[in-house]
Structure formats: C-alpha cells, structure tokens
Design a protein around this motif. Sequence first.
Motif, PDB file in Angstrom:
ATOM      1  N   GLU A  54      39.617  49.532  66.450  1.00  0.00           N
ATOM      2  CA  GLU A  54      39.359  48.248  67.113  1.00  0.00           C
ATOM      3  C   GLU A  54      37.989  47.662  66.790  1.00  0.00           C
ATOM      4  O   GLU A  54      37.731  46.494  67.023  1.00  0.00           O
ATOM      5  CB  GLU A  54      39.515  48.375  68.633  1.00  0.00           C
ATOM      6  CG  GLU A  54      38.775  49.544  69.253  1.00  0.00           C
ATOM      7  CD  GLU A  54      39.674  50.736  69.501  1.00  0.00           C
ATOM      8  OE1 GLU A  54      40.473  51.067  68.603  1.00  0.00           O
ATOM      9  OE2 GLU A  54      39.584  51.332  70.596  1.00  0.00           O
ATOM     10  N   LEU A  55      37.096  48.479  66.234  1.00  0.00           N
ATOM     11  CA  LEU A  55      35.758  47.974  65.910  1.00  0.00           C
ATOM     12  C   LEU A  55      35.235  48.647  64.640  1.00  0.00           C
ATOM     13  O   LEU A  55      35.281  49.869  64.520  1.00  0.00           O
ATOM     14  CB  LEU A  55      34.785  48.240  67.069  1.00  0.00           C
ATOM     15  CG  LEU A  55      33.329  47.801  66.850  1.00  0.00           C
ATOM     16  CD1 LEU A  55      33.230  46.286  66.680  1.00  0.00           C
ATOM     17  CD2 LEU A  55      32.440  48.259  68.008  1.00  0.00           C
ATOM     18  N   ILE A  56      34.780  47.833  63.715  1.00  0.00           N
ATOM     19  CA  ILE A  56      34.102  48.336  62.516  1.00  0.00           C
ATOM     20  C   ILE A  56      32.701  47.737  62.507  1.00  0.00           C
ATOM     21  O   ILE A  56      32.529  46.527  62.651  1.00  0.00           O
ATOM     22  CB  ILE A  56      34.849  47.934  61.229  1.00  0.00           C
ATOM     23  CG1 ILE A  56      36.233  48.601  61.183  1.00  0.00           C
ATOM     24  CG2 ILE A  56      34.040  48.328  59.992  1.00  0.00           C
ATOM     25  CD1 ILE A  56      37.094  48.139  60.024  1.00  0.00           C
ATOM     26  N   VAL A  57      31.701  48.597  62.340  1.00  0.00           N
ATOM     27  CA  VAL A  57      30.305  48.160  62.359  1.00  0.00           C
ATOM     28  C   VAL A  57      29.655  48.498  61.023  1.00  0.00           C
ATOM     29  O   VAL A  57      29.829  49.606  60.508  1.00  0.00           O
ATOM     30  CB  VAL A  57      29.527  48.830  63.515  1.00  0.00           C
ATOM     31  CG1 VAL A  57      28.059  48.436  63.483  1.00  0.00           C
ATOM     32  CG2 VAL A  57      30.146  48.452  64.854  1.00  0.00           C
ATOM     33  N   PHE A  58      28.897  47.544  60.489  1.00  0.00           N
ATOM     34  CA  PHE A  58      28.265  47.726  59.179  1.00  0.00           C
ATOM     35  C   PHE A  58      26.883  47.094  59.211  1.00  0.00           C
ATOM     36  O   PHE A  58      26.734  45.906  59.480  1.00  0.00           O
ATOM     37  CB  PHE A  58      29.128  47.046  58.110  1.00  0.00           C
ATOM     38  CG  PHE A  58      28.711  47.311  56.679  1.00  0.00           C
ATOM     39  CD1 PHE A  58      28.158  48.518  56.296  1.00  0.00           C
ATOM     40  CD2 PHE A  58      28.909  46.338  55.710  1.00  0.00           C
ATOM     41  CE1 PHE A  58      27.800  48.756  54.972  1.00  0.00           C
ATOM     42  CE2 PHE A  58      28.567  46.564  54.385  1.00  0.00           C
ATOM     43  CZ  PHE A  58      28.014  47.779  54.013  1.00  0.00           C
ATOM     44  N   ASN A  59      25.867  47.925  58.982  1.00  0.00           N
ATOM     45  CA  ASN A  59      24.493  47.434  58.830  1.00  0.00           C
ATOM     46  C   ASN A  59      24.089  47.690  57.382  1.00  0.00           C
ATOM     47  O   ASN A  59      23.464  48.709  57.075  1.00  0.00           O
ATOM     48  CB  ASN A  59      23.548  48.133  59.803  1.00  0.00           C
ATOM     49  CG  ASN A  59      22.106  47.660  59.650  1.00  0.00           C
ATOM     50  OD1 ASN A  59      21.838  46.594  59.102  1.00  0.00           O
ATOM     51  ND2 ASN A  59      21.163  48.459  60.131  1.00  0.00           N
ATOM     52  N   PRO A  60      24.444  46.780  56.468  1.00  0.00           N
ATOM     53  CA  PRO A  60      24.213  47.024  55.043  1.00  0.00           C
ATOM     54  C   PRO A  60      22.762  46.778  54.658  1.00  0.00           C
ATOM     55  O   PRO A  60      21.965  46.271  55.461  1.00  0.00           O
ATOM     56  CB  PRO A  60      25.124  45.978  54.388  1.00  0.00           C
ATOM     57  CG  PRO A  60      25.101  44.832  55.352  1.00  0.00           C
ATOM     58  CD  PRO A  60      25.058  45.470  56.720  1.00  0.00           C
ATOM     59  N   PRO A  61      22.403  47.117  53.418  1.00  0.00           N
ATOM     60  CA  PRO A  61      21.083  46.716  52.907  1.00  0.00           C
ATOM     61  C   PRO A  61      20.962  45.196  52.943  1.00  0.00           C
ATOM     62  O   PRO A  61      21.960  44.486  52.818  1.00  0.00           O
ATOM     63  CB  PRO A  61      21.086  47.243  51.469  1.00  0.00           C
ATOM     64  CG  PRO A  61      22.108  48.327  51.460  1.00  0.00           C
ATOM     65  CD  PRO A  61      23.153  47.916  52.442  1.00  0.00           C
ATOM     66  N   LYS A  93      37.848  50.605  73.763  1.00  0.00           N
ATOM     67  CA  LYS A  93      36.779  51.467  73.260  1.00  0.00           C
ATOM     68  C   LYS A  93      37.302  52.854  72.879  1.00  0.00           C
ATOM     69  O   LYS A  93      36.625  53.860  73.039  1.00  0.00           O
ATOM     70  CB  LYS A  93      35.671  51.597  74.311  1.00  0.00           C
ATOM     71  CG  LYS A  93      34.965  50.281  74.616  1.00  0.00           C
ATOM     72  CD  LYS A  93      33.846  50.468  75.620  1.00  0.00           C
ATOM     73  CE  LYS A  93      33.111  49.152  75.871  1.00  0.00           C
ATOM     74  NZ  LYS A  93      32.004  49.303  76.855  1.00  0.00           N
ATOM     75  N   LYS A  94      38.508  52.860  72.328  1.00  0.00           N
ATOM     76  CA  LYS A  94      39.093  54.141  71.933  1.00  0.00           C
ATOM     77  C   LYS A  94      38.407  54.700  70.695  1.00  0.00           C
ATOM     78  O   LYS A  94      38.105  55.889  70.624  1.00  0.00           O
ATOM     79  CB  LYS A  94      40.586  53.971  71.679  1.00  0.00           C
ATOM     80  CG  LYS A  94      41.303  55.275  71.378  1.00  0.00           C
ATOM     81  CD  LYS A  94      42.797  55.059  71.192  1.00  0.00           C
ATOM     82  CE  LYS A  94      43.502  56.384  70.865  1.00  0.00           C
ATOM     83  NZ  LYS A  94      44.955  56.189  70.642  1.00  0.00           N
ATOM     84  N   SER A  95      38.146  53.837  69.703  1.00  0.00           N
ATOM     85  CA  SER A  95      37.518  54.336  68.474  1.00  0.00           C
ATOM     86  C   SER A  95      36.765  53.220  67.765  1.00  0.00           C
ATOM     87  O   SER A  95      37.001  52.026  68.012  1.00  0.00           O
ATOM     88  CB  SER A  95      38.575  54.918  67.525  1.00  0.00           C
ATOM     89  OG  SER A  95      39.390  53.886  66.988  1.00  0.00           O
ATOM     90  N   ALA A  96      35.872  53.605  66.876  1.00  0.00           N
ATOM     91  CA  ALA A  96      35.122  52.660  66.045  1.00  0.00           C
ATOM     92  C   ALA A  96      34.749  53.372  64.752  1.00  0.00           C
ATOM     93  O   ALA A  96      34.741  54.596  64.682  1.00  0.00           O
ATOM     94  CB  ALA A  96      33.865  52.171  66.774  1.00  0.00           C
TER      95      ALA A  96
END
Length: 373
Positions: free
Chosen positions: A262-269, A195-198
């Motif tokens: 370590e984590l990429i989050v995407f809530n697109p249309p 959980k270092k970065s996202a």
Amino acid sequence: MTVSKNTVNHTSKNGDNFQEPIQANKPEPFVSESGKPVLVFDGTLDLKRTIKILEAGKPVLIKAFYSDGLLLLRELQMHLKRKLDTTSFQDQRSFRSAYQKLSNLILIGIVDHKLAVKKAPSIGWLEKLYPENSDFLLPFPQIQGLNSAWQWYQNGITIPVLRNKVHPYYGTYFPTRFDHLILFDNWLKRYEGPKKSAIDVGVGSGILSLQMIKHGFQKVFATDNNPNSIIGLTESMADTKLSRKIELDYGSLFGKWEKQTELIVFNPPWLPETHSPDKNDEAIYYGQNLFSDFFSGAKQRLLPEGKLVIIFSNLARITKSTKEHPVEKELASGGRFQLEKCLKKTVKFASDKTKRDPEWRTTEEVELWVLTH
C-alpha cells in the motif's frame, strides 16, 4: 567484535530461504606500483616540494605524527584553492575531484590494526573491516573517513524524528540535515491509509523505515544496493523486535520484493551523475536510468489504492546541474502515475561556516511527492 564474514537472507526461485555472504565496501589497501617508491614525509620535508611530488603522481607516506598528515592536507587544500576557481557549484565539484585525486596519494601505515604513527586515533574499523589483514597502507583521507565513521558508529547520531539514536555503519549514508525527514514525518502523521506493509527503496541507515514503524506500519520491506547498509542494519537490529518488523534485502531498487503493497517510499539521490561515482557517492548522485527503472518497478508493486512517496529536492535545478526534474518528467510522459499532492519545505539557511554557495542555498527546497495509479 571482529566480523570476518557477513550473511544476508535471500530467497531462491523455488521459494527456499538461504544465507549468502556479502562483502562490505571498504577502502582498498594501497599497493605501490613498480617504479613508484613511496616518499616518507615526517614533517621536515618542504611542503611545497611535497605537493609537487603529489602532482607528479608519486605517493607520500606519513611516518612520524598523525598531525603531519593533517598539516599536508591543509597545505594541499590551500594550494588548490589558489590554483583553481571555486566560485560556482560546478567549480566546487571540480575542486573536490582534484583534491580527492591528490590527497589519496598521501598514505599512512597500519600495523596490527593500529595506525603506525604517534598520537593517532584508535579506529575500530581497522579490525572490524580487515580481520584477515593486519598490516597494510591506506590513503590518509580514507583514514579520516574511517575515524569519523567510527565516532558516529560508537556514539550514535541524533535524528529529530526518531526516539533513539542511529548508529550508521561505515560507508552508509545518513542525513546531516533533517528538513526532508520532518516533511515525511508530518505526512505520516496525517496518513489514513492501511498500514499492513510498505517498501523502503534504498534504506540507507534505516531512518525512513524506522519512521514508518513509529507511525504504526506492521511490516517494512527494505532494500539497498550498498552492502554496508544491509550489514549495519542487520547487526544493529539483531534479535530485537525491529528485526521482525523490518525485513532487509541486498539488491538494487526493489530487490526480491514482488508482492504489492500500500505504500512505497523512495528517497533517491538528488543530483545527476556527471562521472563514474565512488562507491560512497552512489547515495548522492543518480544514474541515467534510475528513475525510469524505479517507476516501472513501482507500477507493478503498488496496490490499486496505494501511494507512492518520493522525497526529493530542487537542488539539481538551482545548482544548474540539470533542468530536468525526474518526477515531473514521469508525470508528464510516463503514463503510469498521477499526482495527488506535492509538499515543499524551505531548507533552513546554512551557517556562516558552510562551504555551500549562499546565493543558491537560500532558494533550496525539499519536496515530498505523493503519486497514485
């Protein structure tokens, strides 16, 4: 407080930090075209005749009471419902398009940053967004939007997955349903990776970033191509601890962030674009190249053991907007990612007051896709 200039942090090519002013999206003041005088509506003019004037492309000015504008809008809605079919999802979109075009010809005056009619609400955005322009005209529906947005901004919105309310800035997307946020929160509770970065692509009102901070992420790099989102979050976080945990960048997709995470989050249309969208619609409809550009950028920025989380919905399919699912398409032919899991949650049934079509509403699901290299 009146804000005349907003700045955001940028990084130059040689690594130096600098501040660059950005302008907030806001309704454009109405300028009457030559040969198109503004007709005054004071509640005494015949409603049907007024609507014919609007359909002829001529603007109408609300002059006496704020409620006169509400009356004219209601009559316009009923007129269009009698005239147009609103049975299917596509019909409803056509109706909204026609209503938007005509209703934006209904104007209201602003004098000294206040609405120049009786019994009108007080809207702080008029001073905050237009510090150098105190007297002008705006379409009545835009005034309604500014009024609602001011109430949300002042009073805040309760989000079930967060401890504190969010105060969305004008023109910034915020959810009115929360099933997808609950799905993401439950996934975060079970997440056992580093959980270092996202990276939060399309931060909006900041909810996903705040969820990740709540669940122990040390740093979230967040982007948005809507300046209002960046301005609003910069203002709300100010000098708090959150401003050191959530770093913002105004830009498309990944913006300036190049480092792997370590984590990429995407809530697109969730719906494909069928026309040139209004600025405020860009959080609702996705363009043709959005997903291919996103997956290409995500491939470069995801660590070898990292996870890519996409929050989506079957809304486009069940409304017959498209048969294509962009995540499934990427998995089938992109060659960049593989599926770890896909979690789904049925959306709670809408109330009887909803304008959505219940025939497709009962089959709506939100989806959480977890992809890896």
